[in-house]
Design a protein around this motif. Structure first.
Motif, PDB file in Angstrom:
ATOM      1  N   LEU A  11       0.704  -1.242  -0.039  1.00  0.00           N
ATOM      2  CA  LEU A  11       0.045   0.093   0.017  1.00  0.00           C
ATOM      3  C   LEU A  11       0.697   1.236  -0.150  1.00  0.00           C
ATOM      4  CD1 LEU A  11      -2.612   1.370   0.433  1.00  0.00           C
ATOM      5  CD2 LEU A  11      -2.458   1.119   2.786  1.00  0.00           C
ATOM      6  N   ALA A  40      -6.617  -5.205 -12.528  1.00  0.00           N
ATOM      7  CA  ALA A  40      -7.532  -4.503 -11.662  1.00  0.00           C
ATOM      8  C   ALA A  40      -8.869  -5.258 -11.575  1.00  0.00           C
ATOM      9  CB  ALA A  40      -7.728  -3.021 -12.262  1.00  0.00           C
ATOM     10  N   PRO A  88      -3.589   6.399  -8.283  1.00  0.00           N
ATOM     11  CA  PRO A  88      -4.707   5.316  -8.011  1.00  0.00           C
ATOM     12  C   PRO A  88      -5.068   4.277  -8.976  1.00  0.00           C
ATOM     13  CG  PRO A  88      -5.441   7.369  -6.928  1.00  0.00           C
ATOM     14  CD  PRO A  88      -4.188   7.741  -7.983  1.00  0.00           C
ATOM     15  N   THR A  91      -3.755   0.730  -8.853  1.00  0.00           N
ATOM     16  CA  THR A  91      -3.938  -0.488  -8.145  1.00  0.00           C
ATOM     17  C   THR A  91      -4.357  -1.644  -8.920  1.00  0.00           C
ATOM     18  OG1 THR A  91      -4.886   1.365  -6.436  1.00  0.00           O
ATOM     19  CG2 THR A  91      -5.719  -1.011  -6.523  1.00  0.00           C
ATOM     20  N   GLN A 111      -0.167  -7.759  -4.798  1.00  0.00           N
ATOM     21  CA  GLN A 111      -1.157  -6.575  -4.683  1.00  0.00           C
ATOM     22  C   GLN A 111      -0.477  -5.349  -4.635  1.00  0.00           C
ATOM     23  OE1 GLN A 111      -4.667  -6.797  -5.001  1.00  0.00           O
ATOM     24  NE2 GLN A 111      -4.420  -4.394  -5.316  1.00  0.00           N
ATOM     25  N   THR A 113      -1.785  -1.352  -4.094  1.00  0.00           N
ATOM     26  CA  THR A 113      -2.766  -0.519  -4.006  1.00  0.00           C
ATOM     27  C   THR A 113      -2.249   0.894  -3.516  1.00  0.00           C
ATOM     28  OG1 THR A 113      -3.845  -2.242  -2.718  1.00  0.00           O
ATOM     29  CG2 THR A 113      -4.662  -0.047  -2.454  1.00  0.00           C
ATOM     30  N   VAL A 114      -2.815   1.791  -4.489  1.00  0.00           N
ATOM     31  CA  VAL A 114      -2.339   3.297  -4.427  1.00  0.00           C
ATOM     32  C   VAL A 114      -3.480   3.995  -3.664  1.00  0.00           C
ATOM     33  CG1 VAL A 114      -1.449   5.087  -5.512  1.00  0.00           C
ATOM     34  CG2 VAL A 114      -0.944   3.004  -6.333  1.00  0.00           C
ATOM     35  N   SER A 115      -3.387   4.624  -2.796  1.00  0.00           N
ATOM     36  CA  SER A 115      -4.473   5.386  -2.032  1.00  0.00           C
ATOM     37  C   SER A 115      -4.167   7.116  -2.398  1.00  0.00           C
ATOM     38  CB  SER A 115      -4.389   5.391  -0.592  1.00  0.00           C
ATOM     39  OG  SER A 115      -2.958   5.811  -0.210  1.00  0.00           O
TER      40      SER A 115
END
Length: 116
Positions: A11, A40, A88, A91, A111, A113-115
């Motif tokens: 993340l 995705a 994002p 992701t 995985q 995940t880009v917030s």
């Protein structure tokens, strides 16, 4: 037994960086073209980047050009994906592939995940 083992996912905030690694075993690594794909949720798997067996040729999806860099170390049987300026929309689950003639192998995925 052929194994492609990805690592380095996680993340990260938008604008950040990650470096994915894929360690190969059971193949003559220097013979294989290597690639990174991603998938995705709800979308088709797509090619992110590829690199020739010698490392002398690379190609990228338009969406990652200038932000991602693929490289390989044939002495370590490892291919890398340096991902900068993450968004994002990056992701996805990222998969490593190895291809030589009719042989095509896939890793289990990692995985990212880009917030926002």
């Amino acid at each position: 037994q052929v194994q492609l083992v990805e690592s380095g996912g996680g993340l990260v905030q938008a604008g950040g960086s990650l470096r994915l690694s894929c360690a190969a075993s059971g193949i003559t690594f220097s013979h294989y073209g290597m690639g990174w794909y991603r998938q995705a949720p709800g979308k088709q798997r797509e090619l992110v980047a590829g690199i020739s067996s010698s490392g002398g040729s690379t190609n990228y999806a338009d969406s990652v050009k200038g932000r991602f860099t693929i490289s390989r170390d044939n002495a370590k049987n490892t291919v890398y994906l340096q991902m900068n300026s993450l968004k994002p929309e990056d992701t996805a689950v990222y998969y490593c592939t190895a291809r030589f003639l009719s042989q095509n192998y896939w890793g289990q995925g990692t995985q990212v995940t880009v917030s926002s």
